[in-house]
Design a protein around this motif. Structure first.
Motif, PDB file in Angstrom:
ATOM      1  N   SER A   1      27.333   5.725  -6.130  1.00 15.93           N
ATOM      2  CA  SER A   1      28.548   5.321  -6.454  1.00 15.93           C
ATOM      3  C   SER A   1      29.578   5.896  -5.509  1.00 15.93           C
ATOM      4  O   SER A   1      29.229   6.536  -4.588  1.00 15.93           O
ATOM      5  CB  SER A   1      29.207   5.545  -7.975  1.00 15.93           C
ATOM      6  N   ARG A   2      30.908   5.736  -5.573  1.00 15.28           N
ATOM      7  CA  ARG A   2      31.632   6.226  -4.877  1.00 15.28           C
ATOM      8  C   ARG A   2      31.845   7.760  -4.361  1.00 15.28           C
ATOM      9  O   ARG A   2      31.471   8.354  -5.356  1.00 15.28           O
ATOM     10  CB  ARG A   2      33.278   5.986  -5.184  1.00 15.28           C
ATOM     11  N   LEU A   3      31.841   8.066  -3.188  1.00 18.36           N
ATOM     12  CA  LEU A   3      31.282   9.507  -2.720  1.00 18.36           C
ATOM     13  C   LEU A   3      32.488  10.360  -2.292  1.00 18.36           C
ATOM     14  O   LEU A   3      33.503   9.873  -2.087  1.00 18.36           O
ATOM     15  CB  LEU A   3      30.450   9.355  -1.403  1.00 18.36           C
TER      16      LEU A   3
ATOM     17  N   TYR B   1      29.969   3.225   8.156  1.00 19.08           N
ATOM     18  CA  TYR B   1      31.218   3.273   7.493  1.00 19.08           C
ATOM     19  C   TYR B   1      31.395   2.973   5.996  1.00 19.08           C
ATOM     20  O   TYR B   1      32.227   3.768   5.508  1.00 19.08           O
ATOM     21  CB  TYR B   1      32.439   2.610   8.285  1.00 19.08           C
ATOM     22  N   GLN B   2      30.635   2.197   5.495  1.00 15.92           N
ATOM     23  CA  GLN B   2      30.836   2.074   4.127  1.00 15.92           C
ATOM     24  C   GLN B   2      29.618   2.647   3.440  1.00 15.92           C
ATOM     25  O   GLN B   2      28.538   2.111   3.500  1.00 15.92           O
ATOM     26  CB  GLN B   2      30.488   0.375   3.579  1.00 15.92           C
TER      27      GLN B   2
ATOM     28  N   PRO C   1      32.482  16.176  19.566  1.00 16.66           N
ATOM     29  CA  PRO C   1      32.599  14.821  19.776  1.00 16.66           C
ATOM     30  C   PRO C   1      31.326  14.084  18.769  1.00 16.66           C
ATOM     31  O   PRO C   1      30.543  14.784  18.483  1.00 16.66           O
ATOM     32  CB  PRO C   1      32.492  14.401  21.401  1.00 16.66           C
ATOM     33  N   SER C   2      31.636  12.942  18.468  1.00 20.46           N
ATOM     34  CA  SER C   2      30.536  11.890  18.065  1.00 20.46           C
ATOM     35  C   SER C   2      30.385  12.209  16.239  1.00 20.46           C
ATOM     36  O   SER C   2      30.921  13.043  15.677  1.00 20.46           O
ATOM     37  CB  SER C   2      29.238  12.192  18.641  1.00 20.46           C
ATOM     38  N   ARG C   3      29.676  11.477  15.606  1.00 21.99           N
ATOM     39  CA  ARG C   3      29.644  11.233  14.267  1.00 21.99           C
ATOM     40  C   ARG C   3      28.913  12.366  13.857  1.00 21.99           C
ATOM     41  O   ARG C   3      27.969  13.029  14.384  1.00 21.99           O
ATOM     42  CB  ARG C   3      28.930   9.908  13.886  1.00 21.99           C
ATOM     43  N   LEU C   4      29.388  12.561  12.585  1.00 22.62           N
ATOM     44  CA  LEU C   4      28.669  13.862  11.845  1.00 22.62           C
ATOM     45  C   LEU C   4      28.309  13.077  10.307  1.00 22.62           C
ATOM     46  O   LEU C   4      29.312  12.459   9.836  1.00 22.62           O
ATOM     47  CB  LEU C   4      29.621  14.815  11.400  1.00 22.62           C
ATOM     48  N   SER C   5      27.018  13.153   9.751  1.00 22.07           N
ATOM     49  CA  SER C   5      26.755  13.011   8.655  1.00 22.07           C
ATOM     50  C   SER C   5      26.871  14.343   7.416  1.00 22.07           C
ATOM     51  O   SER C   5      26.262  14.930   7.784  1.00 22.07           O
ATOM     52  CB  SER C   5      25.281  12.318   8.291  1.00 22.07           C
ATOM     53  N   GLY C   6      27.683  14.143   6.439  1.00 25.97           N
ATOM     54  CA  GLY C   6      27.813  15.292   5.598  1.00 25.97           C
ATOM     55  C   GLY C   6      27.252  14.829   4.301  1.00 25.97           C
ATOM     56  O   GLY C   6      27.309  13.769   3.807  1.00 25.97           O
ATOM     57  N   ARG C   7      26.643  16.053   3.671  1.00 25.24           N
ATOM     58  CA  ARG C   7      26.023  15.864   2.181  1.00 25.24           C
ATOM     59  C   ARG C   7      27.230  16.019   1.182  1.00 25.24           C
ATOM     60  O   ARG C   7      28.135  17.110   1.496  1.00 25.24           O
ATOM     61  CB  ARG C   7      24.973  16.756   1.970  1.00 25.24           C
ATOM     62  N   THR C   8      27.273  15.277   0.170  1.00 22.52           N
ATOM     63  CA  THR C   8      28.293  15.385  -0.807  1.00 22.52           C
ATOM     64  C   THR C   8      27.601  14.954  -2.184  1.00 22.52           C
ATOM     65  O   THR C   8      26.413  14.824  -2.416  1.00 22.52           O
ATOM     66  CB  THR C   8      29.398  14.799  -0.357  1.00 22.52           C
ATOM     67  N   VAL C   9      28.713  14.578  -3.034  1.00 21.73           N
ATOM     68  CA  VAL C   9      28.300  14.163  -4.414  1.00 21.73           C
ATOM     69  C   VAL C   9      29.001  12.766  -4.714  1.00 21.73           C
ATOM     70  O   VAL C   9      29.969  12.683  -4.224  1.00 21.73           O
ATOM     71  CB  VAL C   9      28.477  14.840  -5.642  1.00 21.73           C
ATOM     72  N   ASP C  10      28.295  11.705  -5.624  1.00 23.64           N
ATOM     73  CA  ASP C  10      29.051  10.683  -5.911  1.00 23.64           C
ATOM     74  C   ASP C  10      29.930  10.878  -7.258  1.00 23.64           C
ATOM     75  O   ASP C  10      29.987  12.076  -7.889  1.00 23.64           O
ATOM     76  CB  ASP C  10      28.249   9.505  -6.024  1.00 23.64           C
ATOM     77  N   THR C  11      30.406   9.976  -7.973  1.00 24.86           N
ATOM     78  CA  THR C  11      31.172   9.916  -9.025  1.00 24.86           C
ATOM     79  C   THR C  11      30.487  10.669 -10.219  1.00 24.86           C
ATOM     80  O   THR C  11      30.907  10.956 -11.268  1.00 24.86           O
ATOM     81  CB  THR C  11      31.989   8.794  -9.489  1.00 24.86           C
ATOM     82  N   HIS C  12      29.205  10.497 -10.118  1.00 25.11           N
ATOM     83  CA  HIS C  12      28.530  10.829 -11.192  1.00 25.11           C
ATOM     84  C   HIS C  12      27.593  12.083 -10.884  1.00 25.11           C
ATOM     85  O   HIS C  12      26.605  12.504 -11.609  1.00 25.11           O
ATOM     86  CB  HIS C  12      27.066   9.709 -11.542  1.00 25.11           C
ATOM     87  N   GLY C  13      28.045  12.683  -9.764  1.00 20.96           N
ATOM     88  CA  GLY C  13      27.231  13.920  -9.402  1.00 20.96           C
ATOM     89  C   GLY C  13      25.982  13.862  -8.800  1.00 20.96           C
ATOM     90  O   GLY C  13      25.334  14.787  -8.478  1.00 20.96           O
ATOM     91  N   LYS C  14      25.875  12.613  -8.259  1.00 17.77           N
ATOM     92  CA  LYS C  14      24.463  12.268  -7.651  1.00 17.77           C
ATOM     93  C   LYS C  14      24.604  12.608  -5.803  1.00 17.77           C
ATOM     94  O   LYS C  14      25.597  12.141  -5.438  1.00 17.77           O
ATOM     95  CB  LYS C  14      23.941  10.814  -7.634  1.00 17.77           C
TER      96      LYS C  14
END
Lengths: 493, 456, 130
Positions: free
Chosen positions: A471-473, B123-124, B303-316
């Motif tokens: 879901s939204r991150l 981007y999405q 420069p250039s893109r970076l992918s970062g780890r995070t969580v979603d609204t459910h903590g996933k």
């Protein structure tokens, strides 16, 4: 993505690693062992995963299923031209005679490749009406940078060092000012008039002895053909400047008009947009530059020429007389260029007009169908893309971003959002010519359904997406506390 | 007017079907469907959609060949491809920035999956977790290979990554002099100069022994192994830069790092490499992927893109493009770089390769290249008229001084279907830069040595 | 809404004179600014002891999707920076008028503060903006 559960993808490679597993077998060394260098030069640790081959295949295959892609979903992304990527193009690029050749091998050993490139130069020159072409630039932005360096070199060669400004419309893609700045120019913003065209008055104000040139996207990022474009080119030329064309939107113009004839001096093309080469999740692309006679001597190196040499090789690489220099390690993204060549040979002259005709037809079809539901700031015939605003929805509490997220639940990638910046809550829709009317109808229906959902259940739309793998991150956390690689001290729990 | 249920004669299904319409197999809309839409729009022909284009410029003649069927495409392109000598056609010893290494079959199988191949830039994020997680893995493995703290999602190739490294060093140090080691590839030097030419940055080529760094130098740029294949004292070079407050930018080789100390442990501030040796074919020079890594403290200048780890609204756990404010789509003319599209598909290829080869495989490949190259070098040096002009440890490439023009020798080698090394006479008189990898069998190498004995 | 005990600049910053004798003042961004920016992820502040100039760029403030320059509302010298903000930039979202302060400066000329907008003037200034 698969509608039934598949193998888990949460653990990263280093989490899966088990000492002793191997993912590839290499032959034994068939030469006598040589004396190794001093131990002090050799690394003690090599922290790479130890996983077996089936694990690698399973993991990456399942990861792929977490993606939208053109093959699986419709992408109405304005200015990205997400058309079908023909499989024959890939097959050709993988032919050993193309994939297996070294860039520095003697020209006589690469005549097929060089001839292909030479013909492609010709095709792109013919399509744009700018007949001197370099295929050396590796992406659109790379082509823009080359174009800006060429304009700079041109003025310097004339001894005209006062031209420090490049004028760029406020609607331009971010790479335009970024490229101009990399080439040492000061960027001046050019206003658009109420029709979405370059404001001629604003242009006259900047068209002075310090103007090196302008960067124009045609059709504009509003999806509109600037009816003043010939005048724009004239004004700039009269002031002593040059006109750069951002060819990202070329899908609307194939076979309909030639940039060179309108007055452009240089333009880049995005082969990964107009010419169907695959996006690959963010590249590779190719951004060849096409120029008229004025800038031909300044093209980036190398170009391919057709003239015999002492080894009997008819096709060779060459450096233009006053080249701005080499832009990359070798000759360009050959694998992408081969695909674009194959595409142009498949479509031919007739096909070019079928592409632009259907791309524009489909965009107008969607535009007419949605203009009662979404605000259309420029209500006129569009080109290959239509720019809407989500203002009517914003006033009911749901933004363009949230609409985009809800569209994912319907299996559609969003349109391009918040771009161009001159349209509030912009939604830029580009269907392309490779979609059926049935797909467009489903998309139109989804957009209408979402609008109704906004009235009936705005919270639900705001909290989208609901059915995607995540879901939204939390992007704020990702930026505040960047976590950019697997670390041993933070094992996956 | 023929009805759509009666097929046109197959022989004339391409351009000019008799009603002036070409039905491409890539474009679904039939004339009937087009007419339906046109009526709904109140128009009678597609041409009417283009009336904003001034009359005199509209519908120019387009001098392109007519369309081809896929069968004809296979024939034409097959013919063009057959006029090129692939590396695998015979023993090949050419390197100099593009390397002939083994590519496991699974790389192509995974890279050609439509969900990777035809995906858009992520981007999405919710629709792109595959791509974003791959990039995160790529960033991890590049850091581990290089011994560095943070890596980006890749750049066009090594030469441009290095040029961007030079620009970054100037931003970080706020200085404008760039020192290029003389043992840095001439191509890299050219590309760095192209990138720096418009930014009031002075580039100077400096001797490897005495690079002459001072308080105005933003960075020293070195290659490890160097252009000729030899290992220089990187720790010493790092010190020479750091003592003056300059950065050291290191272009390295991914295969060599299966054996040799990583630049991150020898003081490197910015490290780049060509990703092509990691599962990407030579492909006449592209597409490749530039690897780029630096220290965490410089991350906002990278420069250039970076992918970062995070969580979603459910903590996933999930992944998202992050620190985007460095990039052109937000910062525009003040961006760290204009780069937008990079080489994501080839970052995927490199990641699959590194996963398959892993800790053991990378070491084995490095050792195979090392032993074979040294075996070859010794055998060639023993031939009358040949010697090794450069001293010092080398990896998979080395220079031999030939008894006559290397270009001439290469011509004769090709008559025996052997692709020789690069003629580097412009730096080392009669020098040939040879590359030997795990793809060269002992027979290949022995064939080269006998051939050299004969032709020179 | 906007506290009365301070003045406001067109760049959406506030400045509050803490001590007239020493000329020590605190500078921050307004609630309007933090709302426009969205989630703030990074703040770049001038160094201790640095001189800031009236309307001169003194730093940057980043949200996820945008970056804005910070402009000093006065001439002065930086005597303190909000270290907590560097580690937790979100404080500027939660409490822009209090804990989210950016820097403390000693102003050379206190009349520069008088020249700025009052809270009512700032209120009408911002109501004209989206």
């Amino acid at each position: 993505m698969a509608s039934f559960p598949t193998r888990e993808t949460t653990r990263l490679l280093m989490d899966r690693s088990v000492p002793g597993r191997v993912g590839a077998i290499l032959p034994d060394c068939d030469v006598p062992f040589q004396k190794l260098p001093d131990q002090s030069l050799l690394r003690a640790e090599l922290d790479l995963p130890e996983v077996s081959e089936p694990e690698v295949v399973n993991y990456f295959t399942c990861l792929s299923q977490l993606n939208f892609s053109i093959d699986t979903n419709f992408y109405p992304l304005g200015s990205c031209t997400m058309k079908y990527n023909p499989k024959i193009n890939d097959e050709v690029a993988f032919m050993p005679g193309f994939a297996g050749i070294h860039p520095l091998q003697p020209a006589e050993q690469s005549q097929g490749a060089l001839e292909l490139l030479h013909r492609l130069q010709g095709f792109l020159g013919e399509i744009t009406g700018l007949h001197a072409v370099s295929l050396a630039t590796l992406a659109g932005a790379h082509g823009e940078f080359a174009g800006m360096l060429m304009i700079r070199a041109y003025h310097q060669a004339r001894g005209d060092t006062a031209r420090r400004k490049v004028a760029i419309p406020d609607s331009a893609h971010g790479t335009n000012p970024a490229s101009a700045a990399m080439a040492g120019f000061d960027v001046v913003e050019l206003a658009s008039d109420k029709n979405g065209n370059v404001d001629l008055e604003a242009l006259h104000e900047v068209a002075g002895p310090d103007l090196a040139g302008v960067m124009i996207t045609l059709p504009s990022t509003l999806g509109l053909f600037d009816t003043n474009i010939v005048e724009v080119c004239k004004v700039v030329h009269e002031a002593g400047g040059l006109v750069y064309g951002d060819g990202a939107n070329m899908n609307a113009l194939l076979g309909r008009v030639k940039l060179g004839e309108l007055g452009f001096d240089v333009a880049h093309l995005n082969l990964h947009k107009t010419f169907s080469t695959p996006h690959g999740g963010g590249g590779p692309g190719a951004g060849p530059v096409c120029v008229g006679e004025t800038l031909a001597p300044f093209l980036p190196a190398p170009v391919v020429i057709h003239q015999g040499d002492s080894n009997g090789a008819a096709y060779n690489l060459a450096e233009p007389e006053h080249t701005i220099g080499k832009m990359s390690g070798f000759h360009g993204n050959f694998g992408v260029l081969v695909r674009a060549y194959t595409y142009i040979r498949t479509l031919g002259a007739d096909g070019m007009k079928e592409i632009s005709g259907n791309a524009v037809l489909n965009a107008n079809y969607v535009m007419q169908a949605l203009k009662d539901t979404y605000y259309l700031p420029y209500d006129r015939t569009c080109m290959h893309e239509a720019v809407f605003s989500a203002d009517w929805q914003k006033s009911r509490g749901v933004s363009g971003l949230e609409i985009a997220k809800r569209l994912l639940d319907y299996g559609f990638h969003s349109p391009t959002l918040y771009f161009p910046m001159i349209v509030h809550e912009a939604l830029m829709i580009e269907p392309t010519e490779s979609e059926t009317l049935e797909t467009l109808d489903s998309f139109i229906q989804a957009m209408r359904d979402i609008d109704r959902e906004i009235s009936e259940n705005p919270d639900f739309v705001r909290q989208s997406p609901h059915t995607t793998p995540v879901s939204r991150l939390d992007e704020a956390q990702a930026a505040r506390r960047p976590d950019l690689r697997w670390k041993r001290e933070k094992p996956f729990l | 007017m023929t009805s759509s249920s009666q097929p046109q004669s197959q022989a004339s299904s391409k351009s000019n079907t008799g009603n002036g319409h070409f039905q491409s197999h890539y474009i679904p809309n039939t004339p009937d469907e087009q007419n339906k839409v046109l009526s709904a729009l109140g128009l009678s022909s597609i041409d009417e959609l283009f009336l904003d284009i001034p009359d005199s410029f509209r519908n120019p003649s387009l001098n392109l060949p007519g369309p081809l069927s896929e069968l004809e495409i296979q024939q034409e392109l097959g013919a063009l491809a057959s006029r090129n000598r692939p590396l695998a056609a015979g023993p090949s010893f050419l390197g100099a920035g593009s390397y002939h290494h083994f590519i496991p079959a699974i790389v192509k199988a995974l890279v050609t999956r439509g969900e990777f191949l035809t995906a858009y830039t992520p981007y999405q994020a919710e629709a792109s977790q595959g791509t974003l997680q791959v990039i995160f893995e790529f960033q991890t493995l590049v850091c581990n290979l290089f011994g560095m703290e943070v890596a980006n999602a890749g750049m066009y190739d090594n030469a441009t990554a290095l040029a961007e490294g030079a620009l970054m060093a100037c931003r970080v140090t706020k200085r404008s002099k760039v020192a290029l080691s003389s043992s840095l590839s001439p191509t890299f030097q050219q590309v760095i100069r192209t990138y720096c030419q418009a930014q009031a940055i002075e580039t100077t080529t400096v001797p490897t022994e005495n690079p002459g760094i001072d308080g105005d130098t933003a960075c020293l740029i070195v290659q490890y192994p160097n252009y000729f294949g030899y290992i220089e004292d990187l720790a010493k070079q790092s010190d020479a830069a750091h003592v003056e407050g300059a950065l050291i930018v290191v272009s390295t080789d991914t295969t060599a790092l299966g054996m040799f100390n990583p630049p991150g442990e020898l003081g490197a501030d910015i490290v780049t490499a060509e990703g092509q040796p990691l599962g990407i074919p030579a492909s006449f020079g592209g597409p490749y992927v530039g690897l780029f890594a630096t220290k965490e403290e410089y991350i906002r200048q990278m420069p250039s893109r970076l992918s970062g780890r995070t969580v979603d609204t459910h903590g996933k756990t999930g992944y998202v493009l992050t620190l985007q404010t460095r990039e052109q789509h937000i910062r525009r003319e003040r961006a760290t770089s204009n780069i937008c599209t990079n080489e994501a598909l080839y970052a995927l290829a490199a990641t699959v390769y590194l996963a398959a080869m892993g800790k053991q495989g990378m070491r084995q490949v490095a050792e195979l290249c090392y032993h074979k190259a040294h075996y070859a070098a010794a055998a060639i040096a023993a031939l009358p008229g040949f010697d090794l002009p450069i001293d010092g440890p080398f990896f998979q490439e080395f220079v031999v001084k030939c008894p006559e023009s290397p270009t001439e020798i290469n011509r004769r080698l090709l008559e025996r279907n052997i692709l020789g090394g690069l003629d580097v006479t412009n730096t080392i008189p009669d020098g040939m830069l040879l590359c030997v990898t795990e793809m060269n069998s002992r027979q290949d190498i022995d064939a080269l040595v006998s051939a050299l004995a004969e032709v020179a | 809404m906007n506290p009365n005990d301070r003045k406001y600049s067109k760049e959406h910053e506030w400045i509050k004179l803490d001590d007239a004798a020493s000329g020590r003042a605190t500078v921050g961004i307004t609630d309007f600014a933090q709302d426009q920016l969205g989630d703030i992820v990074f703040v770049e502040l001038p160094k201790l002891g640095a001189n800031v100039t009236l309307m001169g760029k003194m730093g940057e403030i980043e949200s996820v999707k945008s970056v804005s320059d910070l402009f000093s509302p006065v001439n002065g010298e930086v005597v303190e920076i909000n270290e907590a903000l560097l580690d937790h930039p979100e404080i500027a979202n939660k409490d822009p008028f209090g804990e989210g302060w950016l820097i403390k400066v000693t102003v050379s000329d206190a009349s520069e503060i008088d020249a700025l907008m009052t809270s009512e003037e700032y209120e009408s200034f911002t109501s004209g903006q989206s």
